[in-house]
Scaffold this active site. Structure first.
Site, short mmCIF file in Angstrom:
data_model
loop_
_atom_site.label_atom_id
_atom_site.label_comp_id
_atom_site.label_asym_id
_atom_site.label_seq_id
_atom_site.Cartn_x
_atom_site.Cartn_y
_atom_site.Cartn_z
N ASN A 43 -52.77 43.21 -9.54
CA ASN A 43 -53.14 42.46 -8.33
C ASN A 43 -52.31 42.91 -7.13
O ASN A 43 -52.23 42.20 -6.13
CB ASN A 43 -52.93 40.96 -8.55
CG ASN A 43 -53.84 40.42 -9.64
OD1 ASN A 43 -55.03 40.71 -9.65
ND2 ASN A 43 -53.28 39.64 -10.54
N HIS A 129 -59.44 28.18 -10.98
CA HIS A 129 -58.38 28.78 -11.80
C HIS A 129 -57.67 27.73 -12.67
O HIS A 129 -57.54 26.56 -12.29
CB HIS A 129 -57.35 29.43 -10.86
CG HIS A 129 -56.34 30.28 -11.54
ND1 HIS A 129 -55.07 29.83 -11.81
CD2 HIS A 129 -56.42 31.54 -12.02
CE1 HIS A 129 -54.39 30.80 -12.42
NE2 HIS A 129 -55.19 31.85 -12.55
N GLU A 172 -61.34 27.78 -4.80
CA GLU A 172 -60.67 29.04 -4.46
C GLU A 172 -61.45 29.67 -3.32
O GLU A 172 -62.67 29.50 -3.25
CB GLU A 172 -60.67 30.00 -5.66
CG GLU A 172 -59.81 29.53 -6.80
CD GLU A 172 -59.94 30.41 -8.05
OE1 GLU A 172 -60.00 31.64 -7.93
OE2 GLU A 172 -60.00 29.83 -9.14
N SER A 176 -61.04 34.32 -8.70
CA SER A 176 -60.19 35.33 -9.33
C SER A 176 -60.90 36.18 -10.37
O SER A 176 -60.51 37.31 -10.61
CB SER A 176 -58.97 34.66 -9.96
OG SER A 176 -59.37 33.79 -11.00
N ASP A 201 -57.29 27.44 -2.81
CA ASP A 201 -56.41 28.46 -3.39
C ASP A 201 -56.80 29.82 -2.82
O ASP A 201 -57.88 30.35 -3.10
CB ASP A 201 -56.58 28.43 -4.92
CG ASP A 201 -55.59 29.36 -5.62
OD1 ASP A 201 -55.21 30.38 -5.02
OD2 ASP A 201 -55.24 29.06 -6.77
N HIS A 204 -56.19 35.18 -3.92
CA HIS A 204 -56.78 36.52 -3.87
C HIS A 204 -57.33 36.86 -2.49
O HIS A 204 -57.96 37.90 -2.32
CB HIS A 204 -57.89 36.64 -4.93
CG HIS A 204 -57.33 36.55 -6.31
ND1 HIS A 204 -56.81 37.63 -6.99
CD2 HIS A 204 -57.15 35.48 -7.13
CE1 HIS A 204 -56.36 37.24 -8.18
NE2 HIS A 204 -56.56 35.94 -8.29
N LYS A 235 -49.36 38.66 -5.46
CA LYS A 235 -50.52 39.57 -5.51
C LYS A 235 -50.43 40.54 -4.34
O LYS A 235 -49.69 41.50 -4.42
CB LYS A 235 -51.81 38.75 -5.57
CG LYS A 235 -51.80 37.84 -6.83
CD LYS A 235 -53.12 37.16 -7.09
CE LYS A 235 -53.00 36.05 -8.11
NZ LYS A 235 -52.67 36.45 -9.46
#
Ligand SMILES: Cc1ncc(COP(=O)(O)O)c(C=O)c1O
Length: 386
Positions: A43, A129, A172, A176, A201, A204, A235
């Site tokens: 990541n 997640h 998110e 992910s 979240d 990413h 990440k």
């Protein structure tokens, strides 16, 4: 002689028999630099984990402040570098304040359980997640899960849930395991209309999307007192640690009540300094996120041209869905034999029947390496019925 933990043995055998056993593997650090071993499982999106300036900052921080934080941040586990990092992260996120945690997982578990409790309700996207779901479960709130990215379903749940108690909508921004995006503006509108706070979240998305890499909340213009952003330093920033960004009051409340912050040793000063240096690199080289997205788009486009079923787009998370577990394991093994490090993701991380290879594109890879990998993936994974 049997002992009370004897059951572990049979559980492991059961996992093995179902093809669900997991392994901890060691990847050689040089894998990313070796053109014959292409790492598509990290990541480290912006290629900052081994950036000389980031490493230098980490070494200098170890010399100045030591390796570990040595205690909870509530005791003596904070150094000036933590405060400086929080100021920078708040600015980066366009938020009033930020708070760092030892990991993104700890941030989610600590923050969600500090924001809701028994009698409250968490409305979480079905593909959220594990750390988000663990936070919701730990909180004792009722957990309701809406269909993935389905705002109508979320709306219906909010409408039909008891109006008493606090309400928190959890999603998110970039998912992910699928590399798709939440419709943040609509989710935010829906949450606001039903008196729910919004918890997003951005693990990413930070460093990858949004103005200057600030994430998709910033891009969608979703802001305000009812919005909590979480991210990770682990990440795109190439370091380790988690962060929460929002109002100064939110930060203060988490300082008072996030147990994963209070009862755990603070973020290592090395990780904090490395994240700060990574933010500096990103500020000096603001084209990194666009370069990454361009490379990811190239990988997706070439896979499609070569007959591999992946969605179009520019997200660096590229899942190739294979269905059952053995097929995903077989694909990962074939790829590994030919020098491509890409892991098989199986249930319960993804839904039953949706085992996959999850490729991640990072700036550690060159366009030529991405081309090589796309050809190998098409040859090795294609015959598995993708
Ligand atoms: C969406 C999401 N949230 C949170 C985390 C946890 O972050 P960290 O690895 O910093 O604990 C991850 C990483 O696995 C993630 O993918």
């Amino acid at each position: 002689m049997s002992h009370p933990l004897e059951w572990i043995n049979s559980e492991l055998a059961r996992l093995e028999a179902r093809g669900r056993r997991r392994w901890l593997r060691e990847f050689a650090a040089e894998a990313a630099a070796d053109s014959n071993r292409l790492n598509f499982s990290s990541n480290d999106y912006l290629g900052l984990a081994r950036h000389p300036a980031v490493i230098e900052a980490a070494v200098a921080a170890a010399r100045e402040w030591g390796v570990g934080a040595t205690a909870s941040p509530h005791l003596c586990g904070r150094r000036p570098v933590h405060a400086e990092l929080e100021r920078r992260l708040a600015k980066f996120n366009g938020a009033e304040a930020a708070l760092v945690f030892p990991s993104g997982y700890a941030a989610n578990v600590g923050a969600i359980s500090a924001l809701v409790g028994r009698g409250d309700t968490v409305f979480a996207d079905r593909l959220a997640h594990a750390s988000l779901l663990d936070g919701a479960r730990l909180s004792g709130a009722t957990l309701r899960r809406f269909r993935h990215n389905d705002v109508n379903h979320l709306e219906e749940m909010l409408r039909t849930s008891p109006a008493s108690g606090r309400r928190l909508v959890v999603t998110e921004s970039v998912f992910s395991m699928d590399g798709d995006f939440a419709p943040l503006a609509e989710v935010a509108r829906c949450a606001a209309e039903h008196g729910a706070a919004l918890y997003v979240d951005e693990a990413h998305a930070l460093g990858v999307y949004g103005p200057g890499g600030a994430g998709l909340l910033a891009e969608a213009g979703v802001r305000g007192g009812g919005v909590v952003a979480i991210g990770t330093l682990s990440k795109a920033l190439g370091s380790q640690g988690g962060l929460i960004a929002g109002t100064a009051d939110l930060r203060e409340w988490l300082v008072q009540s996030a147990r994963s912050l209070m009862y755990s040793t603070g973020l290592s000063p090395i990780a904090a300094a490395a994240a700060l240096a990574a933010l500096d690199v990103l500020a000096r080289e603001p084209d990194r996120p666009a370069r990454l997205r361009h490379l990811a788009a190239q990988f997706r486009r070439r896979l499609r041209e070569l007959g591999v079923a992946v969605a179009d787009g520019d997200c660096p998370i590229v899942p190739v869905i294979l269905g059952d577990d053995p097929r995903a394991m077989e694909a990962a093994a074939r790829l590994r034999e030919e020098g491509i490090l890409a892991v098989a993701i199986r249930p319960p991380t993804v839904p039953e029947g949706a085992a996959r290879i999850r490729f991640t594109v990072t700036l550690n890879l060159s366009p030529e390496q991405v081309e090589t990998a796309a050809r190998r993936v098409a040859r090795l994974v294609g015959p598995l019925g993708v």
